[in-house]
Scaffold this motif. Sequence first.
Motif, short mmCIF file in Angstrom:
data_model
loop_
_atom_site.label_atom_id
_atom_site.label_comp_id
_atom_site.label_asym_id
_atom_site.label_seq_id
_atom_site.Cartn_x
_atom_site.Cartn_y
_atom_site.Cartn_z
N UNK A 1 -22.16 3.23 61.78
CA UNK A 1 -22.78 2.92 60.49
C UNK A 1 -21.73 2.50 59.47
N UNK A 2 -20.60 3.19 59.48
CA UNK A 2 -19.51 2.82 58.57
C UNK A 2 -19.02 1.41 58.87
N UNK A 3 -18.96 1.05 60.14
CA UNK A 3 -18.52 -0.29 60.54
C UNK A 3 -19.52 -1.34 60.10
N UNK A 4 -20.81 -1.08 60.27
CA UNK A 4 -21.85 -2.01 59.83
C UNK A 4 -21.75 -2.25 58.33
N UNK A 5 -21.58 -1.16 57.56
CA UNK A 5 -21.52 -1.28 56.11
C UNK A 5 -20.27 -2.03 55.66
N UNK A 6 -19.15 -1.79 56.36
CA UNK A 6 -17.88 -2.36 55.92
C UNK A 6 -17.70 -3.81 56.35
N UNK A 7 -18.47 -4.27 57.32
CA UNK A 7 -18.30 -5.61 57.86
C UNK A 7 -19.60 -6.42 57.78
N UNK A 8 -20.07 -6.74 56.58
CA UNK A 8 -21.31 -7.53 56.48
C UNK A 8 -21.17 -8.93 57.03
N UNK A 9 -19.93 -9.42 57.20
CA UNK A 9 -19.74 -10.74 57.77
C UNK A 9 -19.94 -10.75 59.29
N UNK A 10 -19.99 -9.54 59.90
CA UNK A 10 -20.12 -9.44 61.35
C UNK A 10 -21.43 -8.79 61.80
N UNK A 11 -22.01 -7.91 60.97
CA UNK A 11 -23.16 -7.13 61.43
C UNK A 11 -24.31 -7.22 60.44
N UNK A 12 -25.50 -7.44 60.95
CA UNK A 12 -26.69 -7.47 60.11
C UNK A 12 -26.92 -6.12 59.47
N UNK A 13 -27.53 -6.15 58.28
CA UNK A 13 -27.81 -4.90 57.57
C UNK A 13 -28.81 -4.05 58.34
N UNK A 14 -29.73 -4.68 59.08
CA UNK A 14 -30.77 -3.94 59.80
C UNK A 14 -30.35 -3.59 61.23
N UNK A 15 -29.09 -3.83 61.59
CA UNK A 15 -28.65 -3.48 62.93
C UNK A 15 -28.66 -1.97 63.15
N UNK A 16 -28.63 -1.20 62.04
CA UNK A 16 -28.64 0.25 62.18
C UNK A 16 -29.92 0.76 62.83
N UNK A 17 -31.05 0.06 62.62
CA UNK A 17 -32.31 0.46 63.26
C UNK A 17 -32.21 0.28 64.77
N UNK A 18 -31.62 -0.83 65.20
CA UNK A 18 -31.41 -1.06 66.62
C UNK A 18 -30.43 -0.03 67.20
N UNK A 19 -29.43 0.30 66.41
CA UNK A 19 -28.46 1.31 66.83
C UNK A 19 -29.14 2.67 67.02
N UNK A 20 -30.02 3.04 66.10
CA UNK A 20 -30.71 4.33 66.20
C UNK A 20 -31.53 4.41 67.48
N UNK A 21 -32.18 3.32 67.84
CA UNK A 21 -32.97 3.30 69.07
C UNK A 21 -32.08 3.52 70.28
N UNK A 22 -30.93 2.85 70.31
CA UNK A 22 -30.00 2.99 71.43
C UNK A 22 -29.43 4.41 71.49
#
Length: 300
Positions: free
Chosen positions: A235-256
């Motif tokens: 989650x920290x990586x998603x927040x810190x790298x908006x140029x690489x990761x979608x904001x909603x990728x955390x929902x997909x991450x939670x499922x995994x």
Amino acid sequence: MRLAEMFVAGLGVAAAWQQAGAQRASQPATTYRLMDFSISDICNQGAHWMAPITAERQMRESPPGYFDEVGYENCRHGISSHGLPEERSNALCLMKVAAASCADGDDPWCIDALLRTATDEIPRAGQALAASLQPGPLPRAIYRSLDQLRRDVHPAFVGRFEYQEAMQGLEIEFVDRTGLDIDAQTSPLTVADVLQLLRDSDSGEVVGARTLDRFDWAAKATGLQLGTLLKSIAQETINARPEHYRDDLDAELDTWLGRNFPSDPASAITAHQRRHVIGLMLERINARIPARDTDAQATG
């Protein structure tokens, strides 16, 4: 509202901190360098390298609102592996310190004030940034997949002390249950090997739980800990790298994460989660086998 949306609030904190520093310059000093204190002061009371002091030059507890330089520096050290631009690292950590300041105090309106400030300051900062950039199109984000995110954060995940400690505990549990001499292994183990060893270790007695059941208790506890740790890092990586990761990728991450790690202490570990946690344990065990073979050949 996501915590990352308080990004610019940290900038406001930075400005306030700098202004406060200028005001303090004309006032009697209230902090001293660590080297100016005795060893006893440091051991008994010290928590900050620039610690507030009493008139007798004895360190005292930091008052509410005192800038948490240790927390700030720890944050900078923690996110250094992301390779972020300097201004982004600074802003993110100031934001975290600002949020932590609210959490550590007793002001029930602190968070609301921080959110309102962020709501006002973010558009202003965006306009100022856009005006300062060279003419031309802004860079576009190139989003990475969840699989790439997992590969990106894996080194940081397995390198954490919490991970190494949890894996060592599970490895000890496995050896205790099966009696396997891991140091004597000359070829990599598989998940199927581990499950078979656990099943073969049953004594056949009616009284007591099966070996695999007892190992599952330890695997579930380890999985709960590791799932939380991986969620935090990703989650920290998603927040810190908006140029690489979608904001909603955390929902997909939670499922995994829910599929591969236990998340409910009251529920039994699933067969898939068990295999995933064992796979992580074996990654650590098998990584040591080639090194032992190399050492044996060198001394032979």
